[in-house]
Design an enzyme around this catalytic site. Sequence first.
Site, PDB file in Angstrom:
ATOM      1  N   CYS A   1       0.677  -1.506   0.031  1.00 31.10           N
ATOM      2  CA  CYS A   1       0.061   0.241   0.033  1.00 31.10           C
ATOM      3  C   CYS A   1       0.858   1.338  -0.131  1.00 31.10           C
ATOM      4  O   CYS A   1       1.386   1.440  -1.070  1.00 31.10           O
ATOM      5  CB  CYS A   1      -1.059  -0.044   1.252  1.00 31.10           C
ATOM      6  SG  CYS A   1      -2.383   1.045   0.951  1.00 31.10           S
TER       7      CYS A   1
ATOM      8  N   HIS B   1      -3.699  -5.718   1.114  1.00 27.71           N
ATOM      9  CA  HIS B   1      -3.204  -5.983   2.688  1.00 27.71           C
ATOM     10  C   HIS B   1      -4.036  -7.593   2.847  1.00 27.71           C
ATOM     11  O   HIS B   1      -4.852  -7.918   2.262  1.00 27.71           O
ATOM     12  CB  HIS B   1      -4.373  -4.970   3.404  1.00 27.71           C
ATOM     13  CG  HIS B   1      -3.582  -3.714   3.590  1.00 27.71           C
ATOM     14  ND1 HIS B   1      -2.458  -3.451   4.150  1.00 27.71           N
ATOM     15  CD2 HIS B   1      -4.162  -2.443   3.019  1.00 27.71           C
ATOM     16  CE1 HIS B   1      -2.007  -2.009   3.655  1.00 27.71           C
ATOM     17  NE2 HIS B   1      -3.154  -1.602   3.081  1.00 27.71           N
TER      18      HIS B   1
END
Length: 481
Positions: free
Chosen positions: A330, A427
């Site tokens: 991310c 994630h």
Amino acid sequence: MTAIMIQGAGSNVGKSMLVAGLCRAALRRGLSVAPFKPQNMSNNAAVTADGGEIGRAQALQALASRLEPITDMNPILLKPETDVGAQVVVQGKRVATVKARDYAALKPQLIGAVLESFNRLKAMHDIVIVEGAGSPAEVNLRAGDIANMGFARAADVPVILAGDIDRGGVIAQIVGTQAVLDPEDAAMIAGFLINKFRGDPSLFDDGYRLIEARTGWRGFGVLPWFAQAHKLPAEDALDLRSGPSSGGVKIACLALSRIANFDDLDPLKAEPGVDLVMVRAGETIPCDAQLVIIPGSKSTRGDLEFLRAQGWDIDLMAHYRRGGHVLGICGGYQMLGRVVRDPGGIEGAPGETAGLGLLDVETEMTPDKRLTRTRAVHAASGLEVEGYEIHIGRTEGPDRARPFAQVEGQPEGAISACGRVTGSYLHGLFAADAFRAAFLGQIGIAASGLSHSAGVEAALDALADHVEAHLDVAGILALAR
């Protein structure tokens, strides 16, 4: 259709774990139970079944209750972006970014959403177990409060006050809280409990009786330190610890100043062949690390500056030249590129910051936020994985021609030409046992056969056993109204 609330005599006294343990204990007694936290402050968020985001602790508590997490379990989530400001998420959706001093004026507008979510949960379950935030002893914050006594009184929910004996001064914590509370707030407290005791609990008998005598509150028990706490996801970055040394392959993770969604690390920490090391401010990246992880961040450009201030950019280049692997997740993925642009000032002052240049990609921050659970296929292994995305910004560039994964037939992430630098927006990937084994195999770590989900479930059952053995759970649940 009743509720009980656990508040703390201070921050980090173990409220989240207490609520998780009580949820699992109530479930095992045949009750339909749900967790609730009116207001949470955390950059470790979970994507919910209804397409929003809540604090990671409430997602764990939902798992303890064997429920899918939904936004009503944490209607107000504050995600700090700077030292003085935070993103405000209401019932799963971002509504504003405000400075801390301006949030007090906003709170009265939020109590309606809090009570709406609470009442929906209460209507669906036998009992709702509520977690406070910080401490009601912070009476300077009492006006307009929606997290502790303001909520308890508005919703008429009885409170049990938890103290942390591990940090010392627990008698003063409990007695002092009563001393500073408004009498009508103090009347909401039905009793207390002591958490994190080490050693023989009977040694605290005199102190326990003193608290009962001074406060007039009923004691619900002394809970010893829960040794398996490290097996459960932590919500607070202050709780991040390196894994126990196993003599295995070393993986280093940078403890960024605005680290977010760091539960990505939990399955790695549990792997017997992995030594997970958290690299903190002022420390150097270990020379013998096989893999360096740059995790998610709530402030990508701010954490790029933080990273450089620690000299980690120099360490990373040395690690790369030695043949080491790098994984950016991310915000960490964004940092690995050539540049991060934020023309609209979404995460801070408008401008751009040079990236680390280990991936040939560029990122531009955009106002739209991608918030979704995601199924993907890992490009290298062909394995299906489940994760989630929670980010702003678009990343493009030549290295995207070598994707990390495919999502609905579209490339996701990027891999460098040498194959040792990887970036992805996904994630939660390491929770998938087969993918984790394949990924670790690429850097020389043998498969262990570890089942991450089974380990978490076993730890939640052990937590419920622990709570049942040392607290008056029947008495706590009987208080609910």
